[in-house]
Design a protein around this motif. Structure first.
Motif, PDB file in Angstrom:
ATOM      1  N   LEU A 290       1.185  -1.407   0.189  1.00 48.90           N
ATOM      2  CA  LEU A 290      -0.082   0.288   0.484  1.00 48.90           C
ATOM      3  C   LEU A 290       0.297   1.373   0.196  1.00 48.90           C
ATOM      4  O   LEU A 290       0.907   2.198  -0.601  1.00 48.90           O
ATOM      5  N   CYS A 291       2.077   0.937   0.843  1.00 50.38           N
ATOM      6  CA  CYS A 291       2.964   2.112   0.898  1.00 50.38           C
ATOM      7  C   CYS A 291       3.571   2.295  -0.785  1.00 50.38           C
ATOM      8  O   CYS A 291       3.005   3.798  -1.216  1.00 50.38           O
ATOM      9  N   GLY A 292       3.926   1.733  -2.179  1.00 55.28           N
ATOM     10  CA  GLY A 292       4.071   1.611  -3.336  1.00 55.28           C
ATOM     11  C   GLY A 292       2.391   2.331  -4.071  1.00 55.28           C
ATOM     12  O   GLY A 292       2.300   3.685  -5.052  1.00 55.28           O
ATOM     13  N   TYR A 293       1.172   2.353  -3.066  1.00 57.71           N
ATOM     14  CA  TYR A 293       0.438   2.258  -4.276  1.00 57.71           C
ATOM     15  C   TYR A 293      -0.289   4.099  -3.707  1.00 57.71           C
ATOM     16  O   TYR A 293      -0.649   4.313  -4.771  1.00 57.71           O
ATOM     17  N   TYR A 294       0.386   4.415  -2.724  1.00 55.91           N
ATOM     18  CA  TYR A 294      -0.067   5.526  -2.290  1.00 55.91           C
ATOM     19  C   TYR A 294       0.865   6.463  -2.970  1.00 55.91           C
ATOM     20  O   TYR A 294       0.365   7.592  -3.650  1.00 55.91           O
ATOM     21  N   VAL A 295       2.220   6.072  -3.841  1.00 55.79           N
ATOM     22  CA  VAL A 295       3.372   6.561  -4.698  1.00 55.79           C
ATOM     23  C   VAL A 295       2.171   6.828  -5.835  1.00 55.79           C
ATOM     24  O   VAL A 295       2.515   7.907  -5.976  1.00 55.79           O
ATOM     25  N   MET A 296       1.628   5.795  -6.331  1.00 57.17           N
ATOM     26  CA  MET A 296       1.780   6.132  -7.551  1.00 57.17           C
ATOM     27  C   MET A 296       0.074   6.622  -7.979  1.00 57.17           C
ATOM     28  O   MET A 296      -0.090   7.857  -8.878  1.00 57.17           O
ATOM     29  N   ARG A 297      -0.458   6.788  -6.803  1.00 60.69           N
ATOM     30  CA  ARG A 297      -2.124   7.563  -6.576  1.00 60.69           C
ATOM     31  C   ARG A 297      -1.729   8.780  -6.580  1.00 60.69           C
ATOM     32  O   ARG A 297      -2.234   9.626  -6.618  1.00 60.69           O
ATOM     33  N   LYS A 298      -1.311   9.330  -6.039  1.00 63.26           N
ATOM     34  CA  LYS A 298      -0.533  10.772  -5.537  1.00 63.26           C
ATOM     35  C   LYS A 298       0.262  11.729  -6.613  1.00 63.26           C
ATOM     36  O   LYS A 298       0.081  12.952  -6.848  1.00 63.26           O
ATOM     37  N   TYR A 299       1.147  10.605  -6.379  1.00 56.27           N
ATOM     38  CA  TYR A 299       2.509  11.227  -8.153  1.00 56.27           C
ATOM     39  C   TYR A 299       2.279  11.352  -9.315  1.00 56.27           C
ATOM     40  O   TYR A 299       2.386  11.068  -9.758  1.00 56.27           O
ATOM     41  N   HIS A 300       1.264  10.196  -9.769  1.00 54.89           N
ATOM     42  CA  HIS A 300       0.769  10.179 -11.429  1.00 54.89           C
ATOM     43  C   HIS A 300       1.171  11.221 -12.254  1.00 54.89           C
ATOM     44  O   HIS A 300       0.471  12.712 -11.392  1.00 54.89           O
ATOM     45  N   PRO A 301       1.715  11.261 -13.434  1.00 62.58           N
ATOM     46  CA  PRO A 301       1.708  11.952 -13.901  1.00 62.58           C
ATOM     47  C   PRO A 301       0.362  12.887 -14.327  1.00 62.58           C
ATOM     48  O   PRO A 301       0.646  14.470 -14.906  1.00 62.58           O
ATOM     49  N   ASP A 302      -0.522  12.031 -14.599  1.00 61.69           N
ATOM     50  CA  ASP A 302      -1.810  12.640 -15.069  1.00 61.69           C
ATOM     51  C   ASP A 302      -2.707  12.875 -14.223  1.00 61.69           C
ATOM     52  O   ASP A 302      -3.679  13.461 -14.242  1.00 61.69           O
ATOM     53  N   GLY A 303      -1.462  12.738 -12.792  1.00 63.09           N
ATOM     54  CA  GLY A 303      -2.141  13.766 -11.939  1.00 63.09           C
ATOM     55  C   GLY A 303      -3.127  13.541 -10.300  1.00 63.09           C
ATOM     56  O   GLY A 303      -3.056  11.393 -10.952  1.00 63.09           O
ATOM     57  N   PRO A 304      -3.312  13.279  -9.704  1.00 65.52           N
ATOM     58  CA  PRO A 304      -3.433  12.621  -8.361  1.00 65.52           C
ATOM     59  C   PRO A 304      -4.990  11.475  -8.948  1.00 65.52           C
ATOM     60  O   PRO A 304      -5.609  12.691  -9.706  1.00 65.52           O
ATOM     61  N   LEU A 305      -5.250  10.434  -8.316  1.00 63.33           N
ATOM     62  CA  LEU A 305      -5.921   8.838  -8.461  1.00 63.33           C
ATOM     63  C   LEU A 305      -6.898   9.563  -8.052  1.00 63.33           C
ATOM     64  O   LEU A 305      -6.680  10.270  -6.701  1.00 63.33           O
ATOM     65  N   PRO A 306      -8.646  10.034  -8.595  1.00 61.11           N
ATOM     66  CA  PRO A 306      -9.352  10.022  -7.130  1.00 61.11           C
ATOM     67  C   PRO A 306      -8.696   8.888  -5.971  1.00 61.11           C
ATOM     68  O   PRO A 306      -8.637   7.853  -5.638  1.00 61.11           O
ATOM     69  N   ARG A 307      -9.783   9.571  -4.592  1.00 61.55           N
ATOM     70  CA  ARG A 307      -9.448   8.725  -3.534  1.00 61.55           C
ATOM     71  C   ARG A 307     -10.119   7.599  -3.437  1.00 61.55           C
ATOM     72  O   ARG A 307     -11.558   7.380  -3.938  1.00 61.55           O
ATOM     73  N   ILE A 308     -10.012   6.273  -3.052  1.00 62.46           N
ATOM     74  CA  ILE A 308     -10.511   4.973  -2.697  1.00 62.46           C
ATOM     75  C   ILE A 308     -10.648   4.154  -1.170  1.00 62.46           C
ATOM     76  O   ILE A 308      -9.478   5.228  -0.742  1.00 62.46           O
ATOM     77  N   PRO A 309     -11.352   3.688  -1.407  1.00 55.73           N
ATOM     78  CA  PRO A 309     -11.551   3.046   0.419  1.00 55.73           C
ATOM     79  C   PRO A 309     -11.044   1.931  -0.015  1.00 55.73           C
ATOM     80  O   PRO A 309     -10.490   1.233  -0.741  1.00 55.73           O
ATOM     81  N   VAL A 310     -10.342   2.153   1.538  1.00 58.72           N
ATOM     82  CA  VAL A 310      -9.143   0.603   2.036  1.00 58.72           C
ATOM     83  C   VAL A 310      -9.744   0.653   2.743  1.00 58.72           C
ATOM     84  O   VAL A 310      -9.448   1.115   4.167  1.00 58.72           O
ATOM     85  N   TRP A 311     -10.234  -0.741   2.941  1.00 65.66           N
ATOM     86  CA  TRP A 311     -10.881  -1.197   4.657  1.00 65.66           C
ATOM     87  C   TRP A 311      -9.801  -1.652   4.939  1.00 65.66           C
ATOM     88  O   TRP A 311      -9.431  -2.381   4.899  1.00 65.66           O
ATOM     89  N   GLY A 312      -9.943  -2.005   6.235  1.00 62.13           N
ATOM     90  CA  GLY A 312      -9.053  -2.463   7.256  1.00 62.13           C
ATOM     91  C   GLY A 312      -8.956  -2.899   8.716  1.00 62.13           C
ATOM     92  O   GLY A 312     -10.573  -2.524   9.213  1.00 62.13           O
ATOM     93  N   PRO A 313      -8.318  -2.965   9.381  1.00 64.42           N
ATOM     94  CA  PRO A 313      -8.338  -3.018  11.301  1.00 64.42           C
ATOM     95  C   PRO A 313      -8.451  -1.450  11.386  1.00 64.42           C
ATOM     96  O   PRO A 313      -8.510  -1.111  10.463  1.00 64.42           O
ATOM     97  N   GLU A 314      -8.926  -1.388  12.853  1.00 66.73           N
ATOM     98  CA  GLU A 314      -8.291   0.011  13.418  1.00 66.73           C
ATOM     99  C   GLU A 314      -7.971   0.671  12.961  1.00 66.73           C
ATOM    100  O   GLU A 314      -7.821   2.202  12.847  1.00 66.73           O
ATOM    101  N   ASP A 315      -6.686   0.076  12.950  1.00 65.41           N
ATOM    102  CA  ASP A 315      -5.574   1.262  13.109  1.00 65.41           C
ATOM    103  C   ASP A 315      -5.030   1.249  11.836  1.00 65.41           C
ATOM    104  O   ASP A 315      -3.858   1.776  11.616  1.00 65.41           O
TER     105      ASP A 315
END
Length: 252
Positions: free
Chosen positions: A72-97
Motif C-alpha cells: 500500500l506504500c508504493g500504491y500511495y506513491v502511484m496514486r499521489k504522484y501519477h503524471p496524469d495528476g493525483p488519482l481519485p481517492r479510494i476506500p481501504v477497508w481494514g483493522p481499526e489502526d
C-alpha cells in the motif's frame, strides 16, 4: 466473479510469487468493478502485469502484517504522484489502526498520512458493499487483529481466510462457499504454535466441515514443498483442491 491470483507466497515474497494479493472483478451497472484482497510485499509490481493498477475501486486488508499490506506504500506513491495528476481517492477497508500504521510504515505524519489518497475505513460489525460485491469480515485467530473475508456477487461466494488458525469464524466464513481461498502455511507436525496458521490438513478439514465447493490453497511459504501441503489437504477434503498459482484466473 473472476479471481486473479496476484501473489500467493506465504510470509514473504518467494522466487515465483509476491506475497498475498488477490484481484476480483465483476460486472455491475454497465462497467467492471475491481477490488483487491490484500496488497502484500511485492504485489504492486505483480499487479501491473495483470490489471490496470490505477483502476482499482477498493482495497480490503485482512490484517496489517507486511506480507498482506506493505505495498500500500508504493500504491500511495502511484496514486499521489501519477503524471496524469493525483488519482481519485479510494476506500481501504481494514483493522481499526490501518491509517496510522500505514502512515508510520512510510514515515509520514499521521495527519494527513495517506488519507488524501485513501479513505481508511475500519471494518464494522457486519457486511459492507462495493459495487456488486458484498464483503463480510469476521475476526479470526492470529497474533494481531485479523479478518477472514467472505465476498459475494451475482449469487456466488468466495471465502478468503487471510491468516488464521482453526476457529469457528473461519469455518462460518467458508460455509457453502463456491471457492474457499485458504492459507496453508504449516505442515502437519507437533511443533506448530496454536492460533497462528493452518496446515494443509486443517484447511481441508475446515473446507469439508463448511461444505465449501472448491478449495484453493495459498500463502505457502517458499521453504515448504507445496505439493506436500496439497497432499495433506486432499487427505482431509474430498472436493476439488488445487494450489493457487500467480497469474492464474479462476471463475467463481
Amino acid at each position: 466473479m473472476r479471481l486473479t491470483v496476484i501473489g500467493c507466497s506465504g510470509s514473504y515474497p518467494g522466487p515465483r510469487s509476491s506475497a498475498s494479493c488477490y484481484y476480483l472483478e465483476a460486472e455491475h451497472e454497465g462497467r467492471t468493478w475491481r477490488i483487491l484482497l490484500d496488497l502484500g510485499s511485492g504485489a504492486l509490481g505483480s499487479l501491473q502485469r495483470y490489471a490496470d493498477a490505477t483502476a482499482i475501486d477498493a482495497v480490503f486488508l485482512s490484517h496489517l502484517h507486511a506480507d498482506h499490506c506493505l505495498d500500500l506504500c508504493g500504491y500511495y506513491v502511484m496514486r499521489k504522484y501519477h503524471p496524469d495528476g493525483p488519482l481519485p481517492r479510494i476506500p481501504v477497508w481494514g483493522p481499526e489502526d490501518t491509517a496510522r500504521r500505514m502512515a508510520k510504515a512510510y514515515d509520514l505524519d499521521e495527519d494527513p498520512g495517506m488519507s488524501e489518497e485513501f479513505e481508511f475505513v475500519p471494518y464494522p460489525g457486519g457486511a459492507v458493499s462495493c459495487g456488486p460485491f458484498t464483503i463480510t469480515p469476521r475476526r479470526v485467530v492470529h497474533p494481531v487483529t485479523a479478518y477472514a473475508l467472505r465476498v459475494e456477487a451475482g449469487g456466488r461466494s468466495l471465502a478468503y481466510s487471510g491468516d488464521s488458525g482453526v476457529c469457528a469464524a473461519l469455518e462460518e466464513t467458508a460455509r457453502d462457499a463456491d471457492l474457499f481461498l485458504s492459507e496453508a502455511s504449516f505442515m502437519e507436525g507437533p511443533d506448530n504454535p496454536p492460533d497462528l496458521h493452518l496446515t494443509g490438513a486443517q484447511a481441508g478439514r475446515t473446507a469439508a466441515r463448511a461444505g465449501a465447493r472448491r478449495l484453493l490453497l495459498t500463502h505457502i511459504p517458499p521453504w515448504h514443498d507445496s505439493e506436500k501441503v496439497l497432499a495433506e489437504a486432499v487427505g482431509t477434503y474430498d472436493g476439488p483442491a488445487d494450489l493457487a498459482e500467480p497469474g492464474e484466473t479462476y471463475d467463481v
